[in-house]
Design a protein around this motif. Structure first.
Motif, PDB file in Angstrom:
ATOM      1  N   SER A 265       0.814  -1.217   0.000  1.00 30.57           N
ATOM      2  CA  SER A 265       0.000   0.000   0.000  1.00 30.57           C
ATOM      3  C   SER A 265       0.847   1.267   0.000  1.00 30.57           C
ATOM      4  O   SER A 265       0.428   2.294  -0.536  1.00 30.57           O
ATOM      5  CB  SER A 265      -0.945   0.006   1.210  1.00 30.57           C
ATOM      6  OG  SER A 265      -0.201  -0.001   2.422  1.00 30.57           O
ATOM      7  N   ALA A 266       2.016   1.213   0.593  1.00 29.03           N
ATOM      8  CA  ALA A 266       2.860   2.407   0.625  1.00 29.03           C
ATOM      9  C   ALA A 266       3.330   2.779  -0.782  1.00 29.03           C
ATOM     10  O   ALA A 266       3.635   3.928  -1.053  1.00 29.03           O
ATOM     11  CB  ALA A 266       4.054   2.188   1.543  1.00 29.03           C
ATOM     12  N   GLU A 267       3.390   1.800  -1.674  1.00 30.20           N
ATOM     13  CA  GLU A 267       3.817   2.050  -3.047  1.00 30.20           C
ATOM     14  C   GLU A 267       2.768   1.510  -4.003  1.00 30.20           C
ATOM     15  O   GLU A 267       3.076   0.856  -4.979  1.00 30.20           O
ATOM     16  CB  GLU A 267       5.149   1.371  -3.325  1.00 30.20           C
ATOM     17  CG  GLU A 267       6.289   1.840  -2.460  1.00 30.20           C
ATOM     18  CD  GLU A 267       7.577   1.124  -2.823  1.00 30.20           C
ATOM     19  OE1 GLU A 267       8.202   1.517  -3.815  1.00 30.20           O
ATOM     20  OE2 GLU A 267       7.930   0.177  -2.124  1.00 30.20           O
ATOM     21  N   LEU A 268       1.518   1.848  -3.715  1.00 34.73           N
ATOM     22  CA  LEU A 268       0.418   1.205  -4.421  1.00 34.73           C
ATOM     23  C   LEU A 268       0.506   1.411  -5.925  1.00 34.73           C
ATOM     24  O   LEU A 268       0.238   0.508  -6.705  1.00 34.73           O
ATOM     25  CB  LEU A 268      -0.918   1.746  -3.902  1.00 34.73           C
ATOM     26  CG  LEU A 268      -2.120   0.827  -4.093  1.00 34.73           C
ATOM     27  CD1 LEU A 268      -1.844  -0.568  -3.597  1.00 34.73           C
ATOM     28  CD2 LEU A 268      -3.339   1.401  -3.388  1.00 34.73           C
ATOM     29  N   TYR A 269       0.919   2.594  -6.343  1.00 33.83           N
ATOM     30  CA  TYR A 269       0.938   2.858  -7.773  1.00 33.83           C
ATOM     31  C   TYR A 269       2.070   2.127  -8.481  1.00 33.83           C
ATOM     32  O   TYR A 269       2.133   2.099  -9.693  1.00 33.83           O
ATOM     33  CB  TYR A 269       1.024   4.364  -8.046  1.00 33.83           C
ATOM     34  CG  TYR A 269      -0.295   5.059  -7.849  1.00 33.83           C
ATOM     35  CD1 TYR A 269      -1.303   4.960  -8.811  1.00 33.83           C
ATOM     36  CD2 TYR A 269      -0.556   5.785  -6.693  1.00 33.83           C
ATOM     37  CE1 TYR A 269      -2.521   5.577  -8.625  1.00 33.83           C
ATOM     38  CE2 TYR A 269      -1.778   6.412  -6.504  1.00 33.83           C
ATOM     39  CZ  TYR A 269      -2.746   6.310  -7.465  1.00 33.83           C
ATOM     40  OH  TYR A 269      -3.960   6.915  -7.281  1.00 33.83           O
ATOM     41  N   HIS A 270       2.956   1.522  -7.720  1.00 39.36           N
ATOM     42  CA  HIS A 270       3.970   0.678  -8.333  1.00 39.36           C
ATOM     43  C   HIS A 270       3.449  -0.727  -8.591  1.00 39.36           C
ATOM     44  O   HIS A 270       4.089  -1.521  -9.272  1.00 39.36           O
ATOM     45  CB  HIS A 270       5.219   0.611  -7.449  1.00 39.36           C
ATOM     46  CG  HIS A 270       5.971   1.898  -7.381  1.00 39.36           C
ATOM     47  ND1 HIS A 270       6.741   2.355  -8.419  1.00 39.36           N
ATOM     48  CD2 HIS A 270       6.031   2.834  -6.411  1.00 39.36           C
ATOM     49  CE1 HIS A 270       7.264   3.524  -8.087  1.00 39.36           C
ATOM     50  NE2 HIS A 270       6.854   3.835  -6.882  1.00 39.36           N
ATOM     51  N   TYR A 271       2.287  -1.038  -8.012  1.00 43.71           N
ATOM     52  CA  TYR A 271       1.669  -2.347  -8.216  1.00 43.71           C
ATOM     53  C   TYR A 271       0.182  -2.126  -8.473  1.00 43.71           C
ATOM     54  O   TYR A 271      -0.658  -2.325  -7.598  1.00 43.71           O
ATOM     55  CB  TYR A 271       1.873  -3.248  -6.989  1.00 43.71           C
ATOM     56  CG  TYR A 271       3.320  -3.456  -6.664  1.00 43.71           C
ATOM     57  CD1 TYR A 271       4.038  -4.489  -7.268  1.00 43.71           C
ATOM     58  CD2 TYR A 271       3.988  -2.608  -5.792  1.00 43.71           C
ATOM     59  CE1 TYR A 271       5.379  -4.671  -6.988  1.00 43.71           C
ATOM     60  CE2 TYR A 271       5.329  -2.791  -5.508  1.00 43.71           C
ATOM     61  CZ  TYR A 271       6.015  -3.824  -6.104  1.00 43.71           C
ATOM     62  OH  TYR A 271       7.342  -3.999  -5.832  1.00 43.71           O
ATOM     63  N   PRO A 272      -0.180  -1.697  -9.672  1.00 45.06           N
ATOM     64  CA  PRO A 272      -1.573  -1.310  -9.929  1.00 45.06           C
ATOM     65  C   PRO A 272      -2.542  -2.484  -9.939  1.00 45.06           C
ATOM     66  O   PRO A 272      -3.738  -2.293  -9.815  1.00 45.06           O
ATOM     67  CB  PRO A 272      -1.501  -0.650 -11.306  1.00 45.06           C
ATOM     68  CG  PRO A 272      -0.290  -1.237 -11.937  1.00 45.06           C
ATOM     69  CD  PRO A 272       0.677  -1.462 -10.840  1.00 45.06           C
ATOM     70  N   SER A 273      -2.034  -3.701 -10.097  1.00 43.78           N
ATOM     71  CA  SER A 273      -2.940  -4.847 -10.047  1.00 43.78           C
ATOM     72  C   SER A 273      -2.219  -6.033  -9.428  1.00 43.78           C
ATOM     73  O   SER A 273      -1.017  -6.212  -9.620  1.00 43.78           O
ATOM     74  CB  SER A 273      -3.448  -5.205 -11.448  1.00 43.78           C
ATOM     75  OG  SER A 273      -2.406  -5.709 -12.247  1.00 43.78           O
ATOM     76  N   ILE A 274      -2.980  -6.828  -8.653  1.00 43.48           N
ATOM     77  CA  ILE A 274      -2.447  -8.036  -8.028  1.00 43.48           C
ATOM     78  C   ILE A 274      -3.461  -9.152  -8.236  1.00 43.48           C
ATOM     79  O   ILE A 274      -4.654  -8.986  -7.932  1.00 43.48           O
ATOM     80  CB  ILE A 274      -2.202  -7.832  -6.515  1.00 43.48           C
ATOM     81  CG1 ILE A 274      -1.254  -6.650  -6.275  1.00 43.48           C
ATOM     82  CG2 ILE A 274      -1.612  -9.100  -5.903  1.00 43.48           C
ATOM     83  CD1 ILE A 274      -1.129  -6.277  -4.811  1.00 43.48           C
ATOM     84  N   TYR A 275      -2.987 -10.259  -8.754  1.00 40.63           N
ATOM     85  CA  TYR A 275      -3.864 -11.397  -9.031  1.00 40.63           C
ATOM     86  C   TYR A 275      -3.369 -12.577  -8.207  1.00 40.63           C
ATOM     87  O   TYR A 275      -2.191 -12.927  -8.240  1.00 40.63           O
ATOM     88  CB  TYR A 275      -3.817 -11.729 -10.519  1.00 40.63           C
ATOM     89  CG  TYR A 275      -4.652 -12.915 -10.925  1.00 40.63           C
ATOM     90  CD1 TYR A 275      -6.042 -12.836 -10.965  1.00 40.63           C
ATOM     91  CD2 TYR A 275      -4.053 -14.127 -11.280  1.00 40.63           C
ATOM     92  CE1 TYR A 275      -6.810 -13.921 -11.346  1.00 40.63           C
ATOM     93  CE2 TYR A 275      -4.810 -15.211 -11.670  1.00 40.63           C
ATOM     94  CZ  TYR A 275      -6.179 -15.113 -11.694  1.00 40.63           C
ATOM     95  OH  TYR A 275      -6.940 -16.200 -12.072  1.00 40.63           O
ATOM     96  N   PHE A 276      -4.307 -13.214  -7.440  1.00 40.27           N
ATOM     97  CA  PHE A 276      -3.983 -14.250  -6.463  1.00 40.27           C
ATOM     98  C   PHE A 276      -4.847 -15.465  -6.784  1.00 40.27           C
ATOM     99  O   PHE A 276      -6.073 -15.390  -6.731  1.00 40.27           O
ATOM    100  CB  PHE A 276      -4.300 -13.684  -5.065  1.00 40.27           C
ATOM    101  CG  PHE A 276      -3.985 -14.579  -3.904  1.00 40.27           C
ATOM    102  CD1 PHE A 276      -2.826 -14.384  -3.164  1.00 40.27           C
ATOM    103  CD2 PHE A 276      -4.867 -15.582  -3.506  1.00 40.27           C
ATOM    104  CE1 PHE A 276      -2.563 -15.186  -2.056  1.00 40.27           C
ATOM    105  CE2 PHE A 276      -4.603 -16.367  -2.399  1.00 40.27           C
ATOM    106  CZ  PHE A 276      -3.445 -16.180  -1.676  1.00 40.27           C
TER     107      PHE A 276
END
Length: 545
Positions: free
Chosen positions: A456-467
């Motif tokens: 969350s601190a670098e949320l825009y560095h990880y715009p999507s996460i698939y689990f």
């Protein structure tokens, strides 16, 4: 004596003395001999390279051209030329090495891959020769000549399709042309001008020789190159600064971007003149062969039976460069879903003879803004998970197939998280479920929320996460979910500003009708607004987005 006659007398005498002194400036015998030795060394250094090149099909040479070392030969020929500018071998070798060095340049290679390919009326067979063989347009043939001239039509259209993300590469190319490629081309052409004997034969070795017709073909190639390079630098495509302020200042109406440079009109005039001169030299090479008998050089692949067709082909491209012609253009963007084809009238001479001063004035009304843009890369990893609930035992679920799919997407403002579970093929929406599900499932969902929190601190560095995980539930003294989970995410690798034009038009139809000159100042003489929009690849979906 009449004072005016006296002045004329002294003027004539002065000029005569000047010519005498100039005539007395000769190259020393020592420098001549040193130049000859340098040429011999240069010939030795490049003989094996030429032998390898000439043994291959010219269309295959480009695959081996880049790693070859022409710099040693170039340096030796240049040194010999500087000592004795009248050494024909030094001049011939210098011009040839310059051409091959240019042909090796990767940015130049990228220049030869336009977005659009002219199909008609340049068709010369099912597999036309490439532009580069032993050099730009060499060895000379009908197909390679056509491909060389086609660039004078393809490149202006392709450069209009340049993506903003590729703009820095275009700027680098323009700098490369100005600082390196164009001076190298001019140096090579000047060297050819020094050759005093029009019947001179350049003997690289006893088995590799280049005759007068080859020299003309070599000059043809370099002349066409000079034209291409002049065309590339005619317009200012440098914003100066790629930040928001630079984009707005350069691309707003009245900004300097996409404007003709101070010397741009002369550059375009030179470009068209060079294209026509190259065609004349191509004919000159054929005329030279015809006048001297059988040809034994290496830079021309036109047989006597092909001379009439060759001359017809030259006449065709000269007509195209002088006026309008119907051409079939096909996009070369292989990532597109389909390769669009258009048949349009192109008066390419208008681009060179009647240049647009500012291409921004040809757009519908707008003011320029900017927006943040991201480039992404996909990352996939596998991790081990274990979720266990020791307090309850669920009967009837032992070895039941289960799959969990959790997804986070920052661009989905209304519902950034989705979570689904499949039990024996029955799907449940975990976030909107009213049924009792195994607590271990929620434990895994909590892990996913923790994954989001971790980033969350670098949320825009990880715009999507698939689990995603699938396996079976195991029950006994406790319920257990255990196995490997696939986690995929989109990572931002670059963030920058891009143009965001604010169109004056309030609807797609009014935007289409707002193009002030769909002919682009006569380049497309019968083009209308809708046709231009279609040709540029825009539609209503683009407008809405």
């Amino acid at each position: 004596m009449d004072p005016n006659k006296l002045i004329k007398f002294f003027t004539v005498c002065t000029l005569m003395l000047l010519f005498v002194f100039i005539g007395c400036e000769s190259v020393s015998e020592e420098d001549q001999q040193t130049a000859i030795a340098l040429v011999d060394s240069a010939n030795t250094s490049v003989e094996s390279i030429f032998s390898s090149m000439l043994a291959l099909n010219p269309d295959s040479v480009q695959n081996i051209l880049e790693p070859l070392d022409f710099s040693t030969g170039y340096g030796l020929y240049l040194e010999a030329h500087n000592l004795d500018s009248e050494n024909d071998a030094a001049n011939y070798g210098l011009a040839m090495m310059s051409l091959f060095i240019i042909s090796q340049d990767q940015q130049f290679q990228n220049l030869l891959e336009p977005y659009y390919e002219i199909q008609e009326p340049f068709t010369t067979g099912s597999s036309p020769a490439k532009t580069i063989g032993y050099g730009f347009g060499l060895p000379l043939s009908s197909a390679r000549l056509h491909n060389m001239v086609k660039l004078f039509i393809e490149l202006p259209v392709s450069m209009s399709k340049t993506k903003y993300a590729d703009l820095q590469s275009v700027n680098d190319l323009q700098a490369q042309v100005k600082n390196d490629l164009l001076p190298l081309t001019d140096e090579a052409l000047t060297a050819l001008d020094y050759i005093s004997d029009s019947s001179y034969v350049f003997e690289l070795s006893s088995s590799i020789q280049f005759g007068p017709a080859d020299a003309i073909a070599l000059e043809m190639s370099l002349t066409a190159l000079r034209g291409i390079f002049n065309m590339v630098i005619a317009y200012n495509l440098d914003l100066g600064a790629s930040d928001s302020a630079g984009i707005v200042a350069g691309m707003n109406p009245g900004g300097s971007f996409a404007t003709l440079t101070s010397g741009g009109a002369a550059d375009l005039e030179t470009a068209l003149a060079s294209a026509n001169a190259a065609l004349d030299k191509a004919l000159g090479a054929i005329n030279q062969i015809e006048s001297t008998g059988p040809y034994s050089g290496s830079l021309i692949q036109v047989s006597a039976n092909d001379y009439p067709a060759f001359r017809d082909g030259v006449a065709l491209v000269q007509t195209i460069l002088e006026g309008a012609a119907v051409m079939q253009l096909k996009t070369r963007d292989l990532s597109a879903a389909e390769q669009l084809e258009h048949s349009i009238n192109v008066a390419i001479s208008q681009f060179y003879e009647n240049p647009v001063l500012d291409f921004k004035t040809l757009l519908p009304g707008y003011t320029m803004a900017s927006m943040v843009w991201h480039d992404y890369q996909s990352v996939t990893l596998t991790d081990h998970i274990h979720a266990e609930d020791a307090e309850i035992t669920i009967s009837g679920f032992d070895n039941t197939p289960i799959a969990l799919t959790f997804n986070y997407d920052v661009s989905n403002i209304e519902q950034p998280i989705t979570a689904y579970i499949s039990l024996s093929g029955v799907y449940f929406d975990l976030l909107n479920n009213t049924l009792d599900l195994p607590p271990a499932v929620y434990a895994l969902y909590a892990e996913f929320e923790g994954l989001i929190a971790e980033y969350s601190a670098e949320l825009y560095h990880y715009p999507s996460i698939y689990f995603f995980w699938e396996g079976v539930m195991t029950t006994g003294s406790s319920l257990v979910l255990d196995g490997d989970v696939d986690i995929a995410y989109e990572e931002i690798i670059a963030t920058y500003f891009v143009p965001d034009p604010q169109w004056t038009a309030t609807s797609y139809s009014s935007w289409v009708s707002g193009w002030p000159d769909p002919t682009l100042q006569g380049i497309f003489p019968d083009m209308n607004a809708q046709g231009l929009v279609d040709f540029l690849g825009y539609n209503e979906d683009n407008w809405n987005n």
